[in-house]
Design a protein around this motif. Structure first.
Motif, PDB file in Angstrom:
ATOM      1  N   TYR A 139      11.780  -0.654   3.023  1.00  0.00           N
ATOM      2  CA  TYR A 139      11.419  -1.205   1.726  1.00  0.00           C
ATOM      3  C   TYR A 139      11.809  -2.647   1.416  1.00  0.00           C
ATOM      4  O   TYR A 139      11.222  -3.238   0.536  1.00  0.00           O
ATOM      5  N   SER A 157      -2.125  -0.510  -6.772  1.00  0.00           N
ATOM      6  CA  SER A 157      -0.910  -1.281  -6.521  1.00  0.00           C
ATOM      7  C   SER A 157      -1.017  -2.658  -7.184  1.00  0.00           C
ATOM      8  O   SER A 157      -0.052  -3.148  -7.776  1.00  0.00           O
ATOM      9  N   GLN A 184       5.661   3.961   0.054  1.00  0.00           N
ATOM     10  CA  GLN A 184       4.933   2.696   0.118  1.00  0.00           C
ATOM     11  C   GLN A 184       5.308   1.986   1.413  1.00  0.00           C
ATOM     12  O   GLN A 184       6.440   2.088   1.873  1.00  0.00           O
ATOM     13  N   SER A 221       8.240   2.423   7.000  1.00  0.00           N
ATOM     14  CA  SER A 221       8.561   2.822   5.639  1.00  0.00           C
ATOM     15  C   SER A 221       9.721   2.013   5.067  1.00  0.00           C
ATOM     16  O   SER A 221      10.260   2.384   4.049  1.00  0.00           O
ATOM     17  N   PHE A 232       3.133   3.277  -8.292  1.00  0.00           N
ATOM     18  CA  PHE A 232       3.457   1.951  -7.779  1.00  0.00           C
ATOM     19  C   PHE A 232       4.462   1.210  -8.666  1.00  0.00           C
ATOM     20  O   PHE A 232       4.935   0.140  -8.297  1.00  0.00           O
ATOM     21  N   ALA A 260      -0.221  -5.495   2.432  1.00  0.00           N
ATOM     22  CA  ALA A 260       0.006  -5.703   0.996  1.00  0.00           C
ATOM     23  C   ALA A 260      -0.968  -6.754   0.489  1.00  0.00           C
ATOM     24  O   ALA A 260      -1.308  -7.695   1.226  1.00  0.00           O
ATOM     25  N   CYS A 291       0.848  -1.199   0.000  1.00  0.00           N
ATOM     26  CA  CYS A 291       0.000   0.000   0.000  1.00  0.00           C
ATOM     27  C   CYS A 291       0.882   1.248   0.000  1.00  0.00           C
ATOM     28  O   CYS A 291       2.104   1.162   0.115  1.00  0.00           O
ATOM     29  N   LYS A 292       0.257   2.406  -0.152  1.00  0.00           N
ATOM     30  CA  LYS A 292       1.012   3.680  -0.103  1.00  0.00           C
ATOM     31  C   LYS A 292       0.330   4.636   0.861  1.00  0.00           C
ATOM     32  O   LYS A 292      -0.870   4.498   1.130  1.00  0.00           O
TER      33      LYS A 292
END
Ligand code: C5P
Length: 305
Positions: free
Chosen positions: A296, A108, A34, A294, A144, A39, A7-8
């Motif tokens: 990644y 996404s 993101q 946050s 995305f 997710a 998600c963002k």
């Protein structure tokens, strides 16, 4: 192929006057990150076809359409049409990101399909063309395609990478139990007389680029920089969201922020321990609450299965 579609959240979201464009959309300026979780998960099977393309989508959430209205269907269709090849594609979609929450779940999912197909077909579609295809599917799809924090402009089709590393920050994500339709949120914003968009994106990004400004804890800087033009109007229109907002503030979040056009709310924490404390306090108020960060790594895994 197995894929995760994260998600963002928009750390800033400046929405400009609709009259700036001729296509009925709004120009925006937004700083988007993101989150690894929540997710969605997708399983994609691709087989050559002899006479025509076929696309079949299944989904664990029976309320969602699985035909051309589903963005993953549209993404697969757009890609196959573009490369002009015959294939059978089956997509099994497992939704974890709530819909109409402003977290970009459907977008996404669509971007994940575009990336997966382009991997499968050895990057046959150039990045610029893939971004254009993504923008045609939906305004939030191009962002995305990037696997890092980005600045988003235009109606969502202009994606800019940032030349600084965003330090990891923590927070909580709360779903208040109702959804907000994006077109309705834009219409509500248009109805506000003499609305002046703030230029929060430019301000926050220049502070983040300035090494002297980055404090020991990134959360302190974010606490004064987060902004969303939708927030006042959505909180006024939806008392349940406003109430959730207030509860998260009283629990001690450094800052709360409406996600996109709503309805989810992000609560900024000082660190992981603070995020845990917020969840402990707030579980009595919300059935849907989770810790987010946050960071990644592994967010964009594509695995062969
Ligand atoms: O592009 P997408 O289908 O996600 O947009 C949904 C709706 O949100 C559009 O029909 C439009 O009403 C509104 N929108 C907008 N300006 C944007 C993005 C979306 O007005 N930049």
């Amino acid at each position: 192929m197995f894929l995760r579609a994260p998600c963002k959240i928009n750390l800033t979201l400046d929405v400009f006057d609709k009259k700036e464009r001729t296509d009925g959309y709004h120009n925006i300026d937004s700083f988007v990150v993101q989150f690894r979780e929540p997710a969605d998960e997708l399983r994609i099977h691709i087989k050559p076809a002899s006479d025509r393309n076929s696309i079949k989508v299944t989904c664990n959430d029976s309320r969602l359409p699985v035909d051309t209205r589903n963005l993953v269907y549209r993404a697969a269709d757009a890609y196959l049409t573009h490369i002009d090849s015959l294939f059978n594609i089956e997509i099994d979609l497992y939704k974890r990101i709530p819909t109409e929450a402003g977290l970009g779940g459907g977008s996404s999912d669509a971007a994940a399909v575009l990336r997966a197909l382009n991997n499968y077909f050895n990057q046959k579609v150039e990045p610029l063309e893939l971004t254009a295809m993504a923008a045609h599917i939906g305004s939030d799809v191009p962002l995305f395609l990037a696997e890092k924090p980005v600045r988003v402009r235009g109606r969502g089709e202009i994606i800019e990478s940032l030349d600084f590393e965003l330090p990891v920050f923590w927070g909580i994500l709360v779903h208040p139990g109702i959804g907000v339709s994006t077109p309705h949120a834009y219409a509500a914003l248009d109805a506000v007389p003499n609305r002046q968009p703030v230029t929060s994106t430019e301000r926050l990004l220049s502070r983040l680029c300035d090494k002297k400004e980055i404090p020991i804890n990134i959360s302190e800087l974010l606490a004064t920089g987060l902004s969303n033009d939708f927030e006042p109007v959505v909180l006024t229109t939806y008392p349940d969201i406003a109430k959730a907002h207030e509860i998260i503030v009283s629990a001690g979040a450094l800052r709360t922020l409406l996600c996109g056009s709503g309805s989810a709310i992000f609560g900024l924490a000082r660190d992981l321990q603070h995020a845990n404390q917020l969840v402990d306090i707030l579980t009595v108020n919300f059935s849907s609450i989770m810790i987010v960060s946050s960071s990644y790594p592994d967010a964009f895994n594509i695995k062969q299965i």
